[in-house]
Write a protein that holds these residues in place. Structure first.
Motif, PDB file in Angstrom:
ATOM      1  N   ILE A   1     -37.835 -49.413 -10.844  1.00 47.87           N
ATOM      2  CA  ILE A   1     -36.379 -48.281 -10.252  1.00 47.87           C
ATOM      3  C   ILE A   1     -35.437 -49.417  -9.781  1.00 47.87           C
ATOM      4  O   ILE A   1     -34.240 -49.118 -10.106  1.00 47.87           O
ATOM      5  CB  ILE A   1     -36.756 -47.538  -9.194  1.00 47.87           C
ATOM      6  N   PHE A   2     -35.987 -50.330  -8.901  1.00 49.85           N
ATOM      7  CA  PHE A   2     -35.160 -51.110  -8.246  1.00 49.85           C
ATOM      8  C   PHE A   2     -34.125 -52.163  -9.368  1.00 49.85           C
ATOM      9  O   PHE A   2     -32.873 -52.348  -9.289  1.00 49.85           O
ATOM     10  CB  PHE A   2     -35.841 -52.221  -7.415  1.00 49.85           C
ATOM     11  N   SER A   3     -34.917 -52.703 -10.431  1.00 52.06           N
ATOM     12  CA  SER A   3     -34.556 -53.472 -11.303  1.00 52.06           C
ATOM     13  C   SER A   3     -33.287 -52.857 -12.129  1.00 52.06           C
ATOM     14  O   SER A   3     -32.091 -53.224 -12.588  1.00 52.06           O
ATOM     15  CB  SER A   3     -35.495 -54.145 -12.253  1.00 52.06           C
ATOM     16  N   GLY A   4     -33.603 -51.440 -12.503  1.00 47.67           N
ATOM     17  CA  GLY A   4     -32.763 -50.617 -13.235  1.00 47.67           C
ATOM     18  C   GLY A   4     -31.636 -50.350 -12.535  1.00 47.67           C
ATOM     19  O   GLY A   4     -30.612 -50.296 -13.420  1.00 47.67           O
ATOM     20  N   LEU A   5     -31.475 -49.992 -11.380  1.00 53.36           N
ATOM     21  CA  LEU A   5     -30.552 -49.840 -10.369  1.00 53.36           C
ATOM     22  C   LEU A   5     -29.446 -51.133 -10.823  1.00 53.36           C
ATOM     23  O   LEU A   5     -28.242 -50.961 -10.552  1.00 53.36           O
ATOM     24  CB  LEU A   5     -30.722 -49.155  -9.148  1.00 53.36           C
ATOM     25  N   MET A   6     -30.156 -52.293 -10.434  1.00 50.23           N
ATOM     26  CA  MET A   6     -29.264 -53.578 -10.559  1.00 50.23           C
ATOM     27  C   MET A   6     -28.382 -53.603 -11.694  1.00 50.23           C
ATOM     28  O   MET A   6     -27.494 -53.857 -12.065  1.00 50.23           O
ATOM     29  CB  MET A   6     -30.090 -54.765 -10.296  1.00 50.23           C
ATOM     30  N   ALA A   7     -29.444 -53.254 -12.823  1.00 50.14           N
ATOM     31  CA  ALA A   7     -28.774 -53.459 -14.258  1.00 50.14           C
ATOM     32  C   ALA A   7     -27.718 -52.405 -14.372  1.00 50.14           C
ATOM     33  O   ALA A   7     -26.668 -52.718 -15.107  1.00 50.14           O
ATOM     34  CB  ALA A   7     -29.745 -52.971 -15.429  1.00 50.14           C
ATOM     35  N   MET A   8     -27.975 -51.122 -13.778  1.00 52.75           N
ATOM     36  CA  MET A   8     -26.707 -50.173 -13.848  1.00 52.75           C
ATOM     37  C   MET A   8     -25.339 -50.522 -13.253  1.00 52.75           C
ATOM     38  O   MET A   8     -24.367 -50.237 -13.603  1.00 52.75           O
ATOM     39  CB  MET A   8     -27.295 -48.930 -13.399  1.00 52.75           C
ATOM     40  N   MET A   9     -25.528 -51.181 -12.153  1.00 54.23           N
ATOM     41  CA  MET A   9     -24.352 -51.247 -11.192  1.00 54.23           C
ATOM     42  C   MET A   9     -23.637 -52.724 -11.212  1.00 54.23           C
ATOM     43  O   MET A   9     -22.431 -52.890 -10.834  1.00 54.23           O
ATOM     44  CB  MET A   9     -24.725 -51.296  -9.894  1.00 54.23           C
ATOM     45  N   PHE A  10     -24.493 -53.855 -11.749  1.00 56.56           N
ATOM     46  CA  PHE A  10     -23.762 -55.029 -11.468  1.00 56.56           C
ATOM     47  C   PHE A  10     -23.336 -55.644 -12.938  1.00 56.56           C
ATOM     48  O   PHE A  10     -24.270 -55.464 -14.070  1.00 56.56           O
ATOM     49  CB  PHE A  10     -24.937 -56.319 -11.025  1.00 56.56           C
ATOM     50  N   ASN A  11     -22.463 -56.656 -12.973  1.00 53.97           N
ATOM     51  CA  ASN A  11     -21.999 -57.380 -14.131  1.00 53.97           C
ATOM     52  C   ASN A  11     -22.930 -58.346 -14.685  1.00 53.97           C
ATOM     53  O   ASN A  11     -23.900 -58.777 -13.831  1.00 53.97           O
ATOM     54  CB  ASN A  11     -20.550 -58.046 -14.209  1.00 53.97           C
ATOM     55  N   LEU A  12     -23.159 -58.551 -15.894  1.00 48.40           N
ATOM     56  CA  LEU A  12     -24.142 -59.620 -16.565  1.00 48.40           C
ATOM     57  C   LEU A  12     -23.736 -61.102 -16.119  1.00 48.40           C
ATOM     58  O   LEU A  12     -24.612 -61.758 -15.496  1.00 48.40           O
ATOM     59  CB  LEU A  12     -24.013 -59.693 -18.030  1.00 48.40           C
ATOM     60  N   LYS A  13     -22.656 -61.224 -15.789  1.00 44.75           N
ATOM     61  CA  LYS A  13     -22.117 -62.736 -15.508  1.00 44.75           C
ATOM     62  C   LYS A  13     -22.841 -62.885 -13.814  1.00 44.75           C
ATOM     63  O   LYS A  13     -23.506 -63.998 -13.523  1.00 44.75           O
ATOM     64  CB  LYS A  13     -20.868 -63.042 -15.153  1.00 44.75           C
ATOM     65  N   GLU A  14     -22.443 -61.953 -12.960  1.00 42.91           N
ATOM     66  CA  GLU A  14     -23.226 -62.026 -11.406  1.00 42.91           C
ATOM     67  C   GLU A  14     -24.703 -62.079 -11.508  1.00 42.91           C
ATOM     68  O   GLU A  14     -25.034 -62.977 -10.830  1.00 42.91           O
ATOM     69  CB  GLU A  14     -22.648 -60.971 -10.536  1.00 42.91           C
ATOM     70  N   LEU A  15     -25.227 -61.552 -12.492  1.00 41.86           N
ATOM     71  CA  LEU A  15     -26.623 -61.462 -12.438  1.00 41.86           C
ATOM     72  C   LEU A  15     -27.232 -62.785 -12.821  1.00 41.86           C
ATOM     73  O   LEU A  15     -28.223 -63.377 -12.326  1.00 41.86           O
ATOM     74  CB  LEU A  15     -27.337 -60.288 -13.342  1.00 41.86           C
ATOM     75  N   VAL A  16     -26.768 -63.182 -13.809  1.00 48.82           N
ATOM     76  CA  VAL A  16     -27.247 -64.626 -14.320  1.00 48.82           C
ATOM     77  C   VAL A  16     -26.752 -65.448 -13.413  1.00 48.82           C
ATOM     78  O   VAL A  16     -27.840 -66.651 -13.098  1.00 48.82           O
ATOM     79  CB  VAL A  16     -26.444 -65.061 -15.706  1.00 48.82           C
ATOM     80  N   ASP A  17     -25.850 -65.750 -12.685  1.00 50.58           N
ATOM     81  CA  ASP A  17     -25.305 -66.855 -11.686  1.00 50.58           C
ATOM     82  C   ASP A  17     -26.454 -66.775 -10.409  1.00 50.58           C
ATOM     83  O   ASP A  17     -26.999 -67.821 -10.026  1.00 50.58           O
ATOM     84  CB  ASP A  17     -24.017 -66.740 -11.214  1.00 50.58           C
ATOM     85  N   MET A  18     -26.841 -65.727 -10.197  1.00 48.98           N
ATOM     86  CA  MET A  18     -27.774 -65.285  -9.003  1.00 48.98           C
ATOM     87  C   MET A  18     -29.129 -65.943  -9.523  1.00 48.98           C
ATOM     88  O   MET A  18     -29.957 -66.359  -8.471  1.00 48.98           O
ATOM     89  CB  MET A  18     -27.880 -64.095  -8.590  1.00 48.98           C
ATOM     90  N   MET A  19     -29.357 -65.687 -10.766  1.00 43.77           N
ATOM     91  CA  MET A  19     -30.929 -65.936 -10.918  1.00 43.77           C
ATOM     92  C   MET A  19     -31.157 -67.376 -11.210  1.00 43.77           C
ATOM     93  O   MET A  19     -32.124 -67.922 -10.821  1.00 43.77           O
ATOM     94  CB  MET A  19     -31.036 -65.437 -12.389  1.00 43.77           C
ATOM     95  N   SER A  20     -30.064 -68.236 -11.661  1.00 44.84           N
ATOM     96  CA  SER A  20     -30.163 -69.623 -11.674  1.00 44.84           C
ATOM     97  C   SER A  20     -30.914 -70.195 -10.763  1.00 44.84           C
ATOM     98  O   SER A  20     -31.521 -71.016 -10.763  1.00 44.84           O
ATOM     99  CB  SER A  20     -29.079 -70.289 -12.376  1.00 44.84           C
TER     100      SER A  20
END
Length: 427
Positions: free
Chosen positions: A390-409
């Motif tokens: 549920i937590f990951s799904g909500l992040m996918a729903m609300m955030f842009n792909l670029k912001e997500l990839v930068d945080m992951m690196s």
């Protein structure tokens, strides 16, 4: 009175500091075998998990982007350098997996070497890393599928539910949220079912990569690795031409980008309590999966740049562009099937470790013990799986792909570095 009380407070502080650096004892042979999870994953399942979690949409996009913008034909060497770095990181994980075959990956490895505080930090770092990874892949799955239907999903939500907030997506992506929940349900039903799904989709993805490489070999032209800048169209930034159009620095910069295309194999290390003979099979699966991934990336990038001049490549969809240019329109649909299968296994590979890390931390009483409960029927950490899904799904729903990839690196680099340091300490 100040003397004794000062001494007591100093003793209390020392006890507290000792608690922060206390290490977890490695269980004996019998203790390593004890687990509430189901030991059902063989060497083939683990290798497929490593390949599936790593060989996602990156293989259909990253090679073209790096060739077009950073490395030119030397993208082939960029992938070789990245593969070497990944294999070295993989060897560190493999050594730990053989010594400490328990669920939790880098969290457990840091706990048995550098202590509880660092384990706590790296555990939460990994939870965020995999949650962000899940969200970014779900978002990429949604975007790729949406592009196949002329962006109808995106346009509908933008028109009816726009979001105008800095840092967030322009619209709530309910499709990516739904995909995440669907795979959460699959993971909750049992590791055997998840492994079967992963094996089938990984096989399809590898067959599509093989199709692309074999078909591409009929259209290669060695001149594309030795292009003259004078022959380039006006306005095109193609560097100095040749095999290293952007120089040695461009090739190494490309290797840094390519390294993140190898991220994901470490999820195999979280299966310590679900693998048959983990001390043998997990290290074997990590190394074999990295070899397969390296061969796939290197061969595809070589064929891609031999088929078409690097400065003409479409950085967003290089493979369909190249095959369209050669008049093989049907390849677009085959590549799309491979990309969706690759994204599905990447999503599963990103989601799979999350509940296992929570389970390992809860078992050690670092977080709420209730998250360590194993469902009697499915033999999975059910509550931990549902919460992380549920937590990951909500992040996918609300955030842009670029912001997500930068945080992951950042999280990935920290985990790899700590595991390498822990190997040195352990020795």
């Amino acid at each position: 009175m100040s003397g004794p009380s000062g001494g007591q407070s100093q003793n209390g502080m020392m006890r507290f500091l000792r608690m922060l650096i206390r290490t977890k004892k490695i269980p004996d042979e019998e203790g390593l075998k004890e687990t509430s999870l189901a030991r059902v994953l063989g060497a083939f399942d683990l290798t497929a998990l490593g390949v599936g979690s790593t060989l996602g949409a990156g293989i259909y996009v990253v090679a073209g982007q790096v060739a077009r913008q950073t490395a030119g034909p030397s993208v082939f060497v960029s992938f070789l350098v990245a593969a070497l770095a990944s294999v070295l990181a993989g060897l560190c994980y493999a050594e730990f997996a053989a010594r400490v075959p328990k669920a939790g990956s880098a969290y457990v490895y840091s706990y048995v070497t550098v202590g509880e505080l660092m384990a706590f930090i790296i555990g939460w770092n990994m939870i965020l890393e995999y949650a962000i990874g899940t969200a970014s892949v779900a978002r990429a799955w949604s975007s790729y599928f949406d592009s196949l239907v002329d962006n109808k999903i995106q346009n509908f939500f933008k028109d009816n539910m726009p979001m105008d907030l800095t840092g967030l997506s322009t619209y709530p992506d309910f499709f990516s949220f739904g995909i995440t929940l669907l795979l959460t349900a699959l993971l909750a039903f049992g590791v055997r079912e998840s492994a079967k799904f992963n094996n089938v989709f990984t096989a399809v993805n590898l067959l599509v990569v093989l199709y692309v490489v074999i078909c591409g070999l009929f259209k290669v032209d060695s001149k594309n690795w030795n292009l003259d800048p004078a022959d380039m169209p006006p306005g095109v930034d193609g560097g100095n031409g040749g095999f290293l159009p952007f120089g040695f620095s461009g090739m190494m910069s490309g290797a840094a980008t390519c390294f993140y295309a190898f991220v994901g194999f470490d999820c195999v290390a979280t299966t310590g309590e679900e693998a048959k003979n983990p001390q043998r099979n997990i290290p074997l699966a990590i190394i074999v999966s990295l070899i397969i991934i390296s061969l796939a990336y290197c061969s595809l990038s070589a064929v891609l740049t031999l088929m078409c001049p690097y400065y003409l490549l479409d950085p967003n969809a290089p493979l369909p562009f190249v095959f369209d240019r050669e008049g093989w329109g049907v390849a677009k649909y085959i590549i799309s099937v491979g990309a969706l299968c690759g994204l599905s296994t990447s999503l599963l590979g990103a989601m799979f470790p999350l509940p296992r890390i929570l389970y390992a931390m809860a078992t050690d009483s670092i977080i709420f013990k209730v998250l360590a409960q194993i469902n009697d029927r499915f033999k999975t950490p059910l509550l931990a799986t549902i919460i992380t899904g549920i937590f990951s799904g909500l992040m996918a729903m609300m955030f842009n792909l670029k912001e997500l990839v930068d945080m992951m690196s950042i999280g990935t680099l920290l985990a790899y570095t700590l595991v390498a340091v822990c190997v040195l300490i352990l020795r």
